[in-house]
Design a protein around this motif. Structure first.
Motif, PDB file in Angstrom:
ATOM      1  N   TYR A   1       0.860  -1.021   0.052  1.00  0.00           N
ATOM      2  CA  TYR A   1      -0.022  -0.121   0.029  1.00  0.00           C
ATOM      3  C   TYR A   1       0.647   1.288   0.089  1.00  0.00           C
ATOM      4  O   TYR A   1       0.605   2.258  -0.746  1.00  0.00           O
TER       5      TYR A   1
ATOM      6  N   TRP B   1     -19.649   0.939   2.291  1.00  0.00           N
ATOM      7  CA  TRP B   1     -19.076  -0.462   1.614  1.00  0.00           C
ATOM      8  C   TRP B   1     -18.938  -0.361   0.241  1.00  0.00           C
ATOM      9  O   TRP B   1     -17.874  -0.944  -0.110  1.00  0.00           O
TER      10      TRP B   1
ATOM     11  N   ASN C   1     -15.257   1.101   0.139  1.00  0.00           N
ATOM     12  CA  ASN C   1     -14.348   0.009   0.449  1.00  0.00           C
ATOM     13  C   ASN C   1     -14.072  -1.184  -0.294  1.00  0.00           C
ATOM     14  O   ASN C   1     -12.934  -1.609  -0.338  1.00  0.00           O
ATOM     15  N   HIS C   2     -15.338  -1.567  -0.784  1.00  0.00           N
ATOM     16  CA  HIS C   2     -15.257  -2.898  -1.432  1.00  0.00           C
ATOM     17  C   HIS C   2     -15.108  -2.966  -2.904  1.00  0.00           C
ATOM     18  O   HIS C   2     -14.986  -3.926  -3.498  1.00  0.00           O
TER      19      HIS C   2
ATOM     20  N   TYR D   1     -13.500   5.419   6.772  1.00  0.00           N
ATOM     21  CA  TYR D   1     -13.814   5.124   8.098  1.00  0.00           C
ATOM     22  C   TYR D   1     -15.100   5.497   8.731  1.00  0.00           C
ATOM     23  O   TYR D   1     -15.416   7.006   8.509  1.00  0.00           O
TER      24      TYR D   1
ATOM     25  N   ASP E   1     -15.599   3.132  13.494  1.00  0.00           N
ATOM     26  CA  ASP E   1     -14.173   2.653  13.389  1.00  0.00           C
ATOM     27  C   ASP E   1     -13.404   3.678  14.088  1.00  0.00           C
ATOM     28  O   ASP E   1     -12.525   3.315  14.774  1.00  0.00           O
TER      29      ASP E   1
ATOM     30  N   HIS F   1      -6.845   7.940   4.530  1.00  0.00           N
ATOM     31  CA  HIS F   1      -7.151   6.628   3.804  1.00  0.00           C
ATOM     32  C   HIS F   1      -6.213   5.986   3.272  1.00  0.00           C
ATOM     33  O   HIS F   1      -6.306   4.755   2.608  1.00  0.00           O
TER      34      HIS F   1
ATOM     35  N   VAL G   1      -6.341   2.792   1.166  1.00  0.00           N
ATOM     36  CA  VAL G   1      -6.841   1.583   2.014  1.00  0.00           C
ATOM     37  C   VAL G   1      -8.054   1.478   2.338  1.00  0.00           C
ATOM     38  O   VAL G   1      -8.813   0.363   2.134  1.00  0.00           O
ATOM     39  N   HIS G   2      -8.735   2.629   3.218  1.00  0.00           N
ATOM     40  CA  HIS G   2      -9.856   2.399   3.659  1.00  0.00           C
ATOM     41  C   HIS G   2     -10.517   3.688   3.933  1.00  0.00           C
ATOM     42  O   HIS G   2      -9.815   4.608   4.289  1.00  0.00           O
TER      43      HIS G   2
END
Length: 216
Positions: free
Chosen positions: A6, A159, A162-163, A181, A185, A122, A178-179
């Protein structure tokens, strides 16, 4: 992907972008600069002397802070040495720029009254390490962390980000995201690091505005 993978993708993206990061051409980076006034407005709600910007890029936000509040001390840290070199080449008096990993902030304990992070979080593959590092460098009894990033009040949209959106962006554009939040979280990260979540808002444009404090 691993943490190092990453970070490698993020470095590739921002090393390439450093030279033109502050251009006025329409881009995601140009759009991100619209977050800076809200970060500044949050920071000056309370007195502070020493401020760190985590993921500072080329120092554009710190330059704005310095212009409006020149008597404060400012430091910027970024993983990309190219970003830091570009920031240093601006020769802005009174701002210190450091190349370093935000998951292990290269500063002494209790060094800052405020830490800001705008559209960088992120990219961090180990957010718990970043929060522990925040707890260490913030001063006790009111040290603040101001976070701007991406988020949504919709679980479905989060969702999807993130996915679907982030994995596709990493695969096709090599972005290193990465993500993003949720409140849950961020609350968990605060609980694990001994910090206190005071504000979590999703504002216009899917922008997270978050305030976290280091207790006494």
């Amino acid at each position: 992907m691993t943490s190092e993978e990453y970070k490698k993708l993020s470095l590739q993206e921002f090393d390439r972008a450093a030279e033109k990061f502050d251009d006025d051409d329409p881009s995601v980076y140009n759009m991100c600069r619209k977050d800076y006034p809200d970060v500044l407005a949050e920071a000056v709600k309370e007195p502070f002397l020493d401020l760190l910007d985590a993921g500072c890029g080329t120092g554009a936000m710190l330059g704005m802070f310095k212009k409006d509040y020149p008597e404060r001390n400012y430091t910027g840290v970024d993983l990309s040495k190219e970003m830091i070199e570009t920031a240093n080449n601006k020769h802005i008096t009174g701002i210190r720029f450091v190349a370093g990993d935000c998951e292990n902030l290269p500063f002494e304990d209790n060094s800052f009254d405020v830490v800001t992070c705008s559209m960088s979080f992120h990219h961090y593959p180990n957010p718990e390490k970043f929060f522990m590092s925040l707890h260490r460098v913030l001063r006790p009894g009111g040290g603040r962390f101001i976070l701007r990033d991406m988020a949504s009040n919709s679980r479905l949209v989060m969702w999807f980000m993130n996915h679907i959106e982030i994995p596709i962006g990493n695969k096709i554009l090599q972005k290193g995201d990465v993500h993003v939040y949720s409140r849950t979280d961020i609350q968990s990260l605060c609980d694990e690091s001994g910090m206190k979540l005071e504000l979590y808002e999703v504002r216009k444009g899917f922008r997270l505005h978050c305030l976290v404090r280091k207790p006494v």
